[in-house]
Design a protein around this motif. Structure first.
Motif, PDB file in Angstrom:
ATOM      1  N   ALA A 204      40.470 -49.600 -34.186  1.00 43.86           N
ATOM      2  CA  ALA A 204      41.821 -49.038 -34.094  1.00 43.86           C
ATOM      3  C   ALA A 204      41.913 -47.741 -34.885  1.00 43.86           C
ATOM      4  O   ALA A 204      42.436 -46.734 -34.398  1.00 43.86           O
ATOM      5  N   LEU A 205      41.378 -47.760 -36.087  1.00 40.79           N
ATOM      6  CA  LEU A 205      41.445 -46.563 -36.921  1.00 40.79           C
ATOM      7  C   LEU A 205      40.603 -45.440 -36.326  1.00 40.79           C
ATOM      8  O   LEU A 205      41.025 -44.282 -36.252  1.00 40.79           O
TER       9      LEU A 205
ATOM     10  N   ALA B 130      42.321 -43.857 -33.387  1.00 38.21           N
ATOM     11  CA  ALA B 130      43.474 -43.024 -33.770  1.00 38.21           C
ATOM     12  C   ALA B 130      43.010 -41.697 -34.356  1.00 38.21           C
ATOM     13  O   ALA B 130      43.527 -40.632 -34.009  1.00 38.21           O
ATOM     14  N   VAL B 131      42.006 -41.775 -35.248  1.00 36.84           N
ATOM     15  CA  VAL B 131      41.509 -40.550 -35.882  1.00 36.84           C
ATOM     16  C   VAL B 131      40.862 -39.644 -34.840  1.00 36.84           C
ATOM     17  O   VAL B 131      41.112 -38.430 -34.798  1.00 36.84           O
TER      18      VAL B 131
ATOM     19  N   LYS C 128      41.729 -45.117 -47.957  1.00 41.32           N
ATOM     20  CA  LYS C 128      42.557 -45.725 -46.915  1.00 41.32           C
ATOM     21  C   LYS C 128      43.679 -46.530 -47.563  1.00 41.32           C
ATOM     22  O   LYS C 128      43.427 -47.203 -48.553  1.00 41.32           O
ATOM     23  N   PRO C 129      44.869 -46.565 -47.059  1.00 41.26           N
ATOM     24  CA  PRO C 129      45.306 -45.784 -45.903  1.00 41.26           C
ATOM     25  C   PRO C 129      45.660 -44.351 -46.310  1.00 41.26           C
ATOM     26  O   PRO C 129      46.148 -44.134 -47.395  1.00 41.26           O
ATOM     27  N   PHE C 130      45.366 -43.404 -45.398  1.00 40.17           N
ATOM     28  CA  PHE C 130      45.623 -41.996 -45.726  1.00 40.17           C
ATOM     29  C   PHE C 130      46.502 -41.391 -44.628  1.00 40.17           C
ATOM     30  O   PHE C 130      46.570 -41.898 -43.511  1.00 40.17           O
ATOM     31  N   GLY C 131      47.161 -40.307 -44.961  1.00 37.90           N
ATOM     32  CA  GLY C 131      47.968 -39.609 -43.967  1.00 37.90           C
ATOM     33  C   GLY C 131      47.086 -38.654 -43.170  1.00 37.90           C
ATOM     34  O   GLY C 131      46.093 -38.137 -43.688  1.00 37.90           O
ATOM     35  N   VAL C 132      47.439 -38.421 -41.906  1.00 38.78           N
ATOM     36  CA  VAL C 132      46.590 -37.547 -41.081  1.00 38.78           C
ATOM     37  C   VAL C 132      46.643 -36.101 -41.553  1.00 38.78           C
ATOM     38  O   VAL C 132      45.661 -35.367 -41.423  1.00 38.78           O
TER      39      VAL C 132
ATOM     40  N   ALA D 243      45.879 -48.560 -42.494  1.00 41.15           N
ATOM     41  CA  ALA D 243      45.241 -47.254 -42.304  1.00 41.15           C
ATOM     42  C   ALA D 243      45.388 -46.821 -40.853  1.00 41.15           C
ATOM     43  O   ALA D 243      45.698 -45.650 -40.571  1.00 41.15           O
ATOM     44  N   SER D 244      45.180 -47.745 -39.911  1.00 43.05           N
ATOM     45  CA  SER D 244      45.311 -47.404 -38.495  1.00 43.05           C
ATOM     46  C   SER D 244      46.759 -47.073 -38.151  1.00 43.05           C
ATOM     47  O   SER D 244      47.037 -46.132 -37.406  1.00 43.05           O
TER      48      SER D 244
ATOM     49  N   LEU E 114      49.105 -45.977 -40.175  1.00 41.78           N
ATOM     50  CA  LEU E 114      49.494 -44.712 -40.789  1.00 41.78           C
ATOM     51  C   LEU E 114      48.902 -43.532 -40.035  1.00 41.78           C
ATOM     52  O   LEU E 114      49.579 -42.513 -39.804  1.00 41.78           O
ATOM     53  N   ALA E 115      47.633 -43.659 -39.638  1.00 38.63           N
ATOM     54  CA  ALA E 115      46.982 -42.550 -38.923  1.00 38.63           C
ATOM     55  C   ALA E 115      47.660 -42.336 -37.572  1.00 38.63           C
ATOM     56  O   ALA E 115      47.881 -41.191 -37.150  1.00 38.63           O
ATOM     57  N   SER E 116      48.012 -43.425 -36.891  1.00 44.66           N
ATOM     58  CA  SER E 116      48.643 -43.299 -35.575  1.00 44.66           C
ATOM     59  C   SER E 116      50.064 -42.756 -35.696  1.00 44.66           C
ATOM     60  O   SER E 116      50.462 -41.837 -34.966  1.00 44.66           O
TER      61      SER E 116
ATOM     62  N   GLY F 263      51.320 -41.061 -38.177  1.00 45.73           N
ATOM     63  CA  GLY F 263      51.247 -39.673 -38.649  1.00 45.73           C
ATOM     64  C   GLY F 263      50.930 -38.722 -37.518  1.00 45.73           C
ATOM     65  O   GLY F 263      51.487 -37.619 -37.431  1.00 45.73           O
TER      66      GLY F 263
END
Lengths: 241, 514
Positions: free
Chosen positions: A19-20, A23-24, A108-112, B307-308, B310-312, B314
């Motif tokens: 999932a992460l 998204a990244v 983690k968790p980090f902002g984009v 983390a997922s 927040l990344a999504s 964001g």
């Protein structure tokens, strides 16, 4: 916001959390990067040779090997920037990753936005690595003329001792990146140093007193708790600061 | 012999004199007897008397024998004149025999008594030591009190031990209800009469029922209390109290015995107290360990989906990129799925705490298992991708009496566990059957299997197999076991011969009363 410097750069994302990773990847593609994803360390190392990324985002916990091993094996053949992603609170892990040759880390968790900023700093660094560093460093009100060894804050001349200047110089050379206590000690005091953190903390406090508008809330010289320090490159001054 | 010595004094003296009378009668009956021979007969009586009856009766027998000789055998007969010095020698000989033999016999007797008392004391002490080594202090003290009561033949025994701070540490009593009541009443009344200190202890005679009617015409029983202090390094710390009927006596042997027991009591009580404290410290240390393991696990487990998310989230917020419909959909889907995952982790944590506090009760209804499994599978399929989740189910199974959300959680945890340990793209297969009054569900994976040494601890909270590379709290399997057991079922793991692991659980289908 996407600078020409980083446009089209290739990024390899090694993370086993689908999932992460998705998204990244999607976000980075949206920002004009070319992206590949890998789920295991082995897959990441193999992709590096085929894809030739400009930067690697690396999770420290992988199904087949620890992230530190991936860093070591990447460093054997390449100096490409590595940004470590870690869910661990343990500072020791971050320090070890940085000492093995990682360029930066994100918890983690980090902002984009944070992720993109770190990627840009790392890429800019890599681009600059070959060329001569610019003769004048600027960050907000702070100006350092590296040729004339002249330091100014909002046009006021600041006098630094040779050690203070050496410390500032080391931070400028890697501006925007985190530097571990050990790395700073060895660059400024010499290779036989490494555990004398207190020297570093004393000199950092003096530098802040001389350079920061508010030394208690540093704007340029940031502390990375348990890891080291980072000199921030602040955007050119805007009236509201 | 010993029985004779225990007789009351008048009986013993009577016996001694009877012996002399019998010998005299014997001599008279046989007629002519030489004086020396007669003396020998009397000597035997005195000797036997000294051994069997004690010194006093023997001396009395000696005098009686002298008088009888003088009166009946020596000329002039029937008078008490001592004409012959030989007669004095006879008297002295008889007296000497009586005293010396009596003394020796009494010494022997005393030594035998002492040896017996010693043996009794050490037997009792070793029993006390054994009793006091038990983990629970109060029942152990109770048994010591009971033992003392039977050993000393008293009516009731009470043991009270205080801690260094003066608080009651332990207490126990032995004896029949009424006797104990009397003892306690006597203690409360503080006793009515102080006799003399005997062997350093106060002996009190009390009227336990003073002021309390105890049945029509019943004479109020009077108890004699013996109180022996329990001594600790910091001073007196308690008492052993014996209640005996009025008139009973305690000899030095009993007093010594009680002192030895009470000396041992403090040591044992103190040891028990230290042991309790050490246990408490160990429990605290362990619960600290559990807490920090929980924090580590929870911070990892909660932050991974965060983390997922927040990344999504964001990414969606960023204005510098124009996301197309597909990208927006994928970010939103990730947020949704990872939020579900967070919810399951929180659910596991809550279930675990409810399981540990014993407050979890299945809320059962009749459900068709294949529908449940299909629903779980379709919810988890995107989450475990790229693993292939395959179902091996009959068309339909008979309804089973179960708590839907709990069995859902068990199956979800097993499938997530299988995904965690499986190589990418490997199949995870769920199969189910209802037979012999039970629903059985199995989840097969193609992972490395379960290491032999990990097998017994697999379902313990926070346990994570050495082969687990990806993080995980180690909560899923523990919660699964708890929920299955709450259903009266069982859960187990095995390695499949063709590779990979199989996790199965079985719960009663509810057709037979449990």
């Amino acid at each position: 916001m996407s600078g020409g410097l980083t446009g089209g750069a290739r990024i390899l994302v090694v993370d086993d959390e689908p999932a992460l990773r998705r998204a990244v990847e999607r976000n980075l593609v949206g920002h004009g990067f070319e992206v590949r994803g890998a789920e295991t360390g082995e897959e990441g190392l193999e992709l590096e040779t085929r894809f030739h990324p400009d930067l690697v985002l690396l999770d420290m916990v992988l199904p087949d090997m620890p992230g530190t091993e991936v860093i070591e094996r990447l460093r054997e053949r390449s100096s490409l920037p590595i940004i470590v992603l870690s869910v661990r609170e343990a500072e020791g892990d971050k320090v070890r990753a940085l000492e093995l040759g990682a360029d930066d880390y994100l918890t983690k968790p980090f902002g984009v936005d944070e992720l993109l900023a770190r990627i840009r700093v790392a890429l800019r660094h890599a681009a600059r690595a070959g060329a001569r560093t610019e003769p004048v460093f600027r960050s907000g009100e702070l100006t350092v003329d590296l040729e004339r060894r002249e330091v100014r804050t909002s046009d006021r001349r600041v006098h630094l001792t040779p050690t203070e200047y050496a410390l500032l110089g080391a931070l400028i050379a890697d501006a925007g990146r985190v530097l571990t206590d050990r790395a700073l000690l060895q660059r400024v005091w010499g290779p036989e140093y490494g555990s004398e953190d207190h020297y570093l903390h004393v000199y950092m406090a003096r530098l802040r007193k001389k350079l920061e508008p508010d030394p208690a809330n540093p704007r340029y010289l940031q502390t990375e708790p348990g890891v080291g320090y980072r000199l921030l490159e602040v955007e050119a001054d805007l009236p509201q600061g | 012999m010993e029985a004779l010595r225990r007789l009351p004094a008048p009986a013993r003296y009577g016996l001694a004199l009877l012996g002399v009378a019998l010998v005299t009668a014997l001599i008279a009956a046989l007629g002519r007897f030489h004086l020396a021979n007669a003396s020998m007969l009397y000597l035997i009586v005195v000797l036997l008397g000294a051994v069997a009856l004690g010194r006093g009766p023997a001396v009395a027998a000696a005098f009686a024998a002298f008088l009888a000789t003088n009166f009946f055998l020596v000329e002039p007969r029937f008078s008490l004149t001592v004409a012959n010095p030989e007669e004095w020698v006879t008297l002295i000989l008889l007296l000497l025999t009586a005293v010396v033999t009596g003394q020796v016999a009494a010494g022997q007797e005393q030594r035998a008594e002492e040896a017996e008392a010693n043996a009794r004391q050490s037997r009792l002490l070793s029993e006390v030591a054994l009793l006091m080594s038990e983990p629970n202090l109060d029942p152990a003290l109770g048994r010591v009190a009971e033992r003392l009561r039977s050993e000393l033949g008293v009516l009731a025994v009470r043991i009270v031990v205080h801690g260094p701070d003066g608080g009651l540490l332990a207490s126990a009593s032995a004896g029949e209800g009424i006797q104990l009541e009397a003892l306690n009443a006597a203690l409360a009344a503080g006793g009515s009469e102080v006799l003399s200190p005997s062997g350093g202890r106060w002996v009190r005679v009390v009227q336990p029922y003073a002021g309390r009617p105890s049945g029509p015409g019943a004479p109020a029983p009077t108890l004699r209390l013996l109180r022996v202090p329990v001594r600790a390094p910091h001073g007196e710390t308690g008492e052993v109290i014996l209640a005996a009927p009025r008139g009973s006596r305690f000899g030095p042997a009993e007093v010594q015995l009680l002192e030895a027991v009470s000396a041992q009591l403090w040591g044992a009580v103190d040891r028990a107290r230290l042991r309790d404290e050490a246990n408490e410290a160990e429990v605290l240390r362990r619960s600290d360990q559990v807490k920090s393991a929980l924090l580590d696990a929870v911070s990892h487990d909660l932050r991974t989906p965060l983390a997922s998310i927040l990344a999504s989230a964001g990414s969606l917020r960023q204005r510098d990129v124009e996301w197309d419909e597909e990208a927006r959909h994928s970010f939103i889907e990730a947020i949704e799925q990872e939020a579900h995952r967070l919810d399951r982790i929180v659910g596991n944590l809550l279930d675990l705490s409810r399981l540990e506090s014993g407050t979890l009760q299945p809320d059962r209804g009749w459900y068709e298992p294949t529908a449940l499994i299909n629903e779980v599978a379709s919810r988890l399929r995107p989450l475990v991708s790229p693993h292939d989740l395959a179902l091996d189910l009959p068309e339909e199974l008979p309804p089973v009496h179960l708590d839907y959300s709990e069995v859902d959680q068990v199956l979800s945890n097993l499938i997530e566990n299988a995904a965690k340990y499986s190589p990418p793209d490997a199949e995870i297969r769920v199969s189910a059957s209802v037979a012999d009054g039970a629903l059985r569900v199995a989840v097969d994976d193609h992972g490395p299997g379960v290491a032999r040494d990990a097998m017994p601890r697999l379902f313990e909270p926070f346990f994570r197999g050495a082969r687990a590379q990806r993080g995980g709290s180690g909560l899923g399997l523990a919660v699964a076991r708890g929920l299955v057991e709450a259903h009266g079922g069982r859960i187990w793991a095995e390695n499949r011969p063709e590779g990979g692991a199989r996790f199965s659980f079985e719960i009663p289908d509810g057709t037979e009363p449990a």
